[in-house]
Write a protein that holds these residues in place. Structure first.
Motif: not given
Length: 298
Positions: A150, A176, A180, A184
């Protein structure tokens, strides 16, 4: 199930007073190995990241074992309870919620404490989302991979980590969460451009998805179907293709090395540009190689 596990794995020695680090499925219960099932039937206690998660796994196997909570917030303290059981000659297994413990999951501190106390730690390999993602990435330029896990969640730290990731030539695996993933892939689209990225969603589960696209196309792919935002994600940022270095690229190495020995990188490159008249981008990239750091765009 237990009989089949014993038949397959029972001939090996399973010493007492040992910690067994057991990989568990990342989604599909059928991925639990027969050896893991056999060991779970032998142990005296199960240390686990979340007792609420591991208890159903034991019930599925028809097993009933004492559970010890060993998670990221209490791992060092809880290790003492495991050591006390090992001192009594018991077998203890450790499992995280999914996959292989101590890889982006708790377990490393427990293993270190057990080893420091002189007890054996025995790995039982199995499901790994990082290895699974690499196996279907088709990254022909990869020579191994870097495991990132992560990314940081704080703005500044996250930004720096993403820039470092994009600058590295190596294949990299990161995780991830669904809330999010859009931010990303937006960052990867900006930083990585045409570089290939494999996105894996819900690995081993019913709605498993694997897609490989240039990074800049990932935001559009995600936006095309809201269901693609659901689940847990593993991404492989593919390795950069090897670029052979010709004589022209290395002709200023001696000057760069002299400057880099006493000056910061950017200042050394600026002086080299002024002295040689060579393009700044080429000198900057070569200076980074000489400094043994990944190449980034200046």
């Amino acid at each position: 199930m237990l009989q089949a596990a014993t038949a397959a794995a029972g001939s090996q020695q399973y010493p007492a007073a040992a910690l067994y680090v057991v990989a568990t499925p990342i989604g599909n219960l059928a991925d639990l190995s027969l050896r893991a099932i056999h060991v779970l039937s032998l142990i005296d206690a199960l240390a686990c990241e979340d007792t609420r998660h591991s208890a159903p796994l034991l019930r599925h196997l028809g097993l009933d074992k004492p559970l010890l909570a060993v998670h990221e917030h209490n791992e060092r303290e809880a290790a003492q309870a495991v050591l006390a059981r090992l001192a009594r000659g018991e077998r203890v297994a450790y499992v995280s919620d999914a996959g292989t413990p101590a890889i982006s999951d708790p377990g490393a501190a427990l293993v270190a404490a057990v080893q420091a106390a002189g007890y054996p730690t025995i790995p039982l390999p199995g499901a790994s989302s990082a290895a699974a993602a690499m196996s279907v990435a088709g990254d022909v330029h990869a020579a191994g991979f870097m495991f990132i896990g992560f990314m940081p969640t704080r703005g500044g730290e996250r930004s720096q980590a993403l820039k470092k990731l994009a600058a590295s030539a190596a294949a990299q695996v990161l995780f991830e969460a669904p809330h999010r993933i859009e931010s990303l892939v937006a960052a990867l689209a900006q930083l990585c451009g045409e570089r290939s990225v494999t996105l894996c969603r819900e690995l081993t589960k019913q709605f498993e998805t694997v897609v490989t696209l240039p990074a800049q196309q990932l935001p559009g792919w995600l936006a095309a179907d809201s269901n693609r935002l659901r689940g847990e994600f593993v991404l492989v940022v593919h390795a950069m293709a090897h670029q052979p270095i010709d004589d022209a690229a290395t002709q200023h190495d001696a000057m760069l090395q002299t400057l880099l020995a006493t000056l910061p990188l950017k200042q050394a490159v600026a002086i080299a540009v002024e002295l040689s008249g060579a393009p700044r981008n080429g000198l900057y990239a070569r200076a980074l190689v000489l400094k043994q750091v990944p190449a980034v765009r200046p």
